[in-house]
Write an enzyme that holds these catalytic residues in place. Sequence first.
Site, PDB file in Angstrom:
ATOM      1  N   GLU A 592      49.876  13.527 -22.439  1.00 34.94           N
ATOM      2  CA  GLU A 592      50.431  14.775 -21.892  1.00 34.94           C
ATOM      3  C   GLU A 592      51.890  14.594 -21.492  1.00 34.94           C
ATOM      4  OE1 GLU A 592      48.874  17.338 -22.441  1.00 34.94           O
ATOM      5  OE2 GLU A 592      46.924  16.443 -22.869  1.00 34.94           O
ATOM      6  N   ASP A 655      50.032  11.328 -29.167  1.00 39.26           N
ATOM      7  CA  ASP A 655      49.052  10.241 -29.269  1.00 39.26           C
ATOM      8  C   ASP A 655      49.738   8.883 -29.316  1.00 39.26           C
ATOM      9  OD1 ASP A 655      46.819  11.842 -29.212  1.00 39.26           O
ATOM     10  OD2 ASP A 655      46.543  11.900 -31.380  1.00 39.26           O
TER      11      ASP A 655
END
Length: 754
Positions: A592, A655
């Site tokens: 995030e 990611d």
Amino acid sequence: MMSTYKRATLDEEDLVDSLSEGEVYPNGLQVNFRNFRSSQRCWATRTQVEKRLIVLVALLAAGLVACLTALGIQYRTRTPPVCLSEACVSVTSSILNSMNPTVDPCQDFFSYACGGWIKANPVPDGHSRWGAFSNLWEHNQAIIKHLLENSTASVSEAERKAQVYYRACMNETRIEELRAKPLMELIEKLGGWNITGPWAKDNFQDTLQVVTAHYRTSPFFSVYVSADSKNSNRNVIHVDQSGLGLPSRDYYLNKTENEKVLNGYLNYMVQLGKLLGGGDENAIRAQMQQILDFETALANITIPQEKRRDEELIYHKVTAAELQTLAPAINWLPFLNTIFYPVEINESEPIVVYDKEYLEQVSTLINTTDKCLLNNYMIWNLVRKTSSFLDQRFQDADEKFMEVMYGTKKTCLPRWKFCVSDTENNLGFGLGPMFVKATFAEDSKNIASEIILEIKKAFEESLSTLKWMDEDTRKSAKEKADAIYNMIGYPNFIMDPKELDKVFNDYTAVPDLYFENAMRFFNFSWRVTAEQLRKAPNRDQWSMTPPMVNAYYSPTKNEIVFPAGILPAPFYTRSSPKALNFGGIGVVVGHELTHAFDDQGREYDKDGNLRPWWKNSSVEAFKQQTECMVEQYSNYSVNGEPVNGRHTLGENIADNGGLKAAYRAYQNWVKKNGAEETLPTLGLTNNQLFFLGFAQVWCSVRTPESSHEGLITDPHSPSRFRVIGSLSNSKEFSEHFQCPPGSPMNPRHKCEVW
């Protein structure tokens, strides 16, 4: 045990440091050598006995030195002690059950990490996909069920409303008694539907206004209120493309590949038309085919998601008067004043539109389409959204279509699961306090805050080493990272009964009238949306409810949000090794955080405003770095169907960046606290365990139909490639698993952005 091991290591190092002159061996033994030349004695003068003794002593000494050296090396490089606590044994068992150790981790780490889990977890009946997220959500659902079914005197009015909503959903007897009557009456109230009876021919604008505001449907386009991307302290009306009944334009445009789904969708439409009182099936089918053809026309003018990633290019702010010129098929001022009442809208009202070309074309499409078809289409949008609140016949029709669409096996799932999901989806903040009190430990926020701080520090350390970024942009990027706001567990207002009740004051749930309660909620939620137009954005307004097993980054607020639902295992467990927690919730946090700097998030500054704050040289360098990932992920495929590396770029950047930041944070933790105990029987170092823990979070299975849907709609890559893609770009992973250069998990050419 960990702190004891750390102290032992320090003690040994202190012992070595305190020794006096001479050669020091790893075990601390001191051996002093006198000068050989000054003390030597002629070999010839020695007796045979002396010579034999000297040779024997020399051999013994050499052997002793060799043994001591070997012991010293072994002592110096020994692995940390093994953890044999109940928690360690339990987590080891879980890890082993998920693995397939017969797979070479350097060939296919996803199969190595998840092979056992996949074998033991076929897609359950009633689902199209299953994984760690699904399992945790089922656990949270069971908790919510218990809370909703067990009243306490201390709950707030908002919580009671959630309980009334849930119980009305569970009252299947009453729902079966009413059958299709609630929706049929609603359709009649709106002027009718040509598929089931007469309709009001001059009702286009009125019908559009009602289905948009009162029932939260989005035929033709969507209208909503959100922060202005270029002035994040102000809310503004947004208008965007919308209106497709299927998840993606691809289903309509690639007819050969999606013929089964298109036929299933048409049959579903016909079935609902029959259940709502339509007469001749052939007549229903003919009109439903027209609606499907109209949706296909919408799909033709809908912009693909991968072409909408650069918000600087698609953001346009216009006035209401300019919007009228852009899309004249709608009388915009009456439309906006009706749906936003009592807020007054005039011709100078600012409106943000994306894809101006779409609005121009949809306006032309509306003007050139028969009014009967337009009405049929708008009412179909309403039917599609509301039919699940009716009796079992409609549930059966839904299940049949879901089987075609997602490969979901038909099954009789417990009614409570449907009702918990719907109650949480609509009144999740209302039931939030119950869930938080039952599941969220008092110190969880502090623990999560510490992890976020460590991940943020690690990210900024990596930021300082980037070679492709200029110093001014780097400085601004660090300022943005420092300014990211953390929201953990739940928004504060829900724990204040008075504040929570104030939010839900205008919503009323009626016992035993499930359809009515759902319709009231749609109307209520739009009123809440409309009220935000003249208010400033509020950090306490979350996009996810506390029980949600997910997390997100908000670019206009520059904040990362972690609901209480995602903080338990497998993402975080107090008793688990730090390697697993950093590989779990640590990577989630890093993911995030990295979204603030992906191809979309990077366009927003530290205050959440869309503006060009990067130097051009760094923008070009960033694009070059990201093209590597676009190409990498585009080479992956599922069942012969390629991943869209452009559409998934933002999530792939997150990611990769999240994994890197979490690994670095774990290394920082080890440097500060010392090595952890290892888990028994795995034969893995804690660094290897970090990567294994990360991978096992993504163990999952999907039906072929669901995989296809994910490839054309989901901005995330399939789970397998979230693991393989990130790890194959990690030099540290290859080093710890000793993967040969050029092996699948250690390609010679790697991609890196952050």
